[in-house]
Design a protein around this motif. Structure first.
Motif, short mmCIF file in Angstrom:
data_model
loop_
_atom_site.label_atom_id
_atom_site.label_comp_id
_atom_site.label_asym_id
_atom_site.label_seq_id
_atom_site.Cartn_x
_atom_site.Cartn_y
_atom_site.Cartn_z
N TYR A 114 0.87 -1.13 0.00
CA TYR A 114 0.05 0.06 0.02
C TYR A 114 0.68 1.32 -0.09
CZ TYR A 114 -3.91 3.06 1.59
OH TYR A 114 -4.71 4.06 1.87
N ASP A 115 2.03 1.27 0.86
CA ASP A 115 2.97 2.35 0.64
C ASP A 115 3.58 2.58 -0.54
OD1 ASP A 115 4.65 4.10 2.45
OD2 ASP A 115 6.14 2.94 1.54
N TYR A 116 3.86 1.35 -1.28
CA TYR A 116 4.25 1.46 -2.60
C TYR A 116 3.32 2.17 -3.38
CZ TYR A 116 6.40 0.26 -7.08
OH TYR A 116 6.91 0.18 -8.34
N TRP A 117 2.17 1.77 -3.39
CA TRP A 117 1.14 2.43 -4.38
C TRP A 117 0.99 3.88 -4.29
CZ3 TRP A 117 -3.34 -1.70 -2.63
CH2 TRP A 117 -2.91 -2.82 -3.22
N LEU A 118 1.05 4.29 -2.76
CA LEU A 118 1.07 5.59 -2.44
C LEU A 118 2.22 6.40 -2.87
CD1 LEU A 118 -0.71 5.31 1.15
CD2 LEU A 118 -1.83 6.61 -1.23
N GLY A 119 3.18 5.75 -3.43
CA GLY A 119 4.67 6.66 -3.71
C GLY A 119 5.34 6.76 -2.66
N GLY A 120 5.24 5.92 -1.70
CA GLY A 120 5.96 5.95 -0.41
C GLY A 120 7.36 5.37 -0.61
N LYS A 121 8.36 5.34 0.55
CA LYS A 121 9.59 4.68 0.37
C LYS A 121 9.90 3.62 1.49
CE LYS A 121 11.73 8.12 -2.31
NZ LYS A 121 10.70 7.97 -3.29
N ASP A 122 8.70 3.23 2.06
CA ASP A 122 8.97 2.42 3.36
C ASP A 122 8.39 0.94 2.67
OD1 ASP A 122 9.93 4.47 5.16
OD2 ASP A 122 7.67 5.04 5.28
N ASN A 123 9.18 0.49 1.82
CA ASN A 123 8.88 -0.95 1.30
C ASN A 123 10.07 -1.56 0.79
OD1 ASN A 123 9.16 0.30 -1.66
ND2 ASN A 123 7.32 1.43 -0.91
N PHE A 124 10.09 -2.91 0.61
CA PHE A 124 11.08 -3.67 0.17
C PHE A 124 10.83 -4.00 -1.16
CE2 PHE A 124 10.84 -4.06 4.78
CZ PHE A 124 12.07 -3.26 5.08
N ALA A 125 11.89 -5.00 -1.80
CA ALA A 125 11.79 -5.50 -3.29
C ALA A 125 10.63 -6.52 -3.34
CB ALA A 125 12.94 -6.21 -3.66
#
Ligand SMILES: C[S@@+](CC[C@H](N)C(=O)[O-])C[C@H]1O[C@@H](n2cnc3c(N)ncnc32)[C@H](O)[C@@H]1O
Length: 271
Positions: free
Chosen positions: A25-36
């Motif tokens: 969800y963080d990735y969808w929102l354009g966040g940086k708190d995600n892993f590969a």
């Protein structure tokens, strides 16, 4: 009041090799708190349903509008936000405390990474309070018991269940959770829900959810129809306009109302 879990295989209580809902969800929102692993799941789901990013943003906007309504118009001063997600813009306490600085907020999530970020970033106004519980929606009694350390559960509460019930795939269990939660709230409390739809863009959503589940450890993402989501408000008086696309719940503009979303949303008041 912060509870923690024992460290997991990654040494920090989470496994970065497996995608997790909060981080996708963080990735969808354009966040940086995600892993590969989260980014791979994010890209594959975006390929199936490209509007998912706009839908995630629309969900955050729905959260902000509903919290603002509860704080500014319904006079709610305490919130229980279950399935908080990684801190981003317009978190519940920021919206509520911008209206009423004395607002008290308890955040609940079962992702240890969310816990770590929340500890660092979810700071309260001086007049109010924020607390974070590492707890699971499937254990409502534990949530209520611990939340009572920060909230007065004899007074109305705004319960936020945004994009979390669709990670409880067993419908009977989800209904039992709602019955227990709503039953414990005092009169005048509110419940806000958003939920992935199975009857908005049904084919693309089915493919998106299938791909998501190929990456989640629990493979527990489900979509539900508008009628089923409306059933989660049993025992509550639904506010106008009822259960609608989240973009259409008291939108700020026609442009917002017409934006893409794959989520149903609504707000109910306990009589
Ligand atoms: C898609 S995010 C939604 C974040 C935020 N509520 C929002 O709508 O913007 C779902 C969140 O629910 C959390 N979650 C999923 N299942 C949960 C459960 N059974 N108990 C507690 N948290 C859960 C995930 O860790 C994640 O942070």
């Amino acid at each position: 009041m912060t509870q923690s879990r024992p460290a997991g295989p990654g040494g920090f209580g989470f496994d970065a090799r497996v995608a997790h809902p909060a981080r996708v969800y963080d990735y969808w929102l354009g966040g940086k708190d995600n892993f590969a692993a989260d980014r791979i799941a994010g890209e594959e789901t975006i390929a199936a349903y490209p509007a998912i990013r706009a839908s995630a943003r629309a969900n955050r906007a729905f959260l902000a509008r509903s919290v603002r309504y509860l704080a500014a118009e319904a006079g709610i001063r305490q919130f229980l936000d279950i399935g908080t997600g990684l801190p981003t813009a317009s978190n519940t306490h920021e919206v509520a405390q911008s209206v009423a600085p004395e607002s008290r907020i308890v955040y609940v999530d079962n992702d240890p990474l969310v816990l770590a970020h929340a500890r660092a970033l979810l700071t309260s106004s001086r007049e109010g309070a924020t607390a974070y519980l590492d707890a699971d929606l499937r254990d409502v009694d534990a949530i209520l018991e611990q939340a009572a350390g920060t909230l007065d559960l004899t007074q109305p509460v705004g319960v936020m269940l945004l994009a979390i019930l669709h990670y409880i795939p067993d419908l009977d269990q989800a209904r039992r959770i709602m019955t227990r939660l709503v039953g414990a709230l005092p009169s005048g409390s509110f419940v806000t829900i958003s939920h992935a739809a199975s009857d908005i863009s049904p084919e693309a959503m089915a493919e998106m959810i299938k791909r998501m589940n190929q990456h989640l450890a629990e493979a527990n993402h489900v979509g539900r129809t508008r009628d089923v989501v409306a059933g989660f408000f049993d025992g509550l008086d639904l506010l106008e306009p009822g259960v609608v696309k989240v973009t259409q719940w008291r939108p700020a503009s026609d442009i917002e109302a017409g934006g893409p979303t794959s989520l149903w949303g609504g707000v109910g008041r306990k009589p």
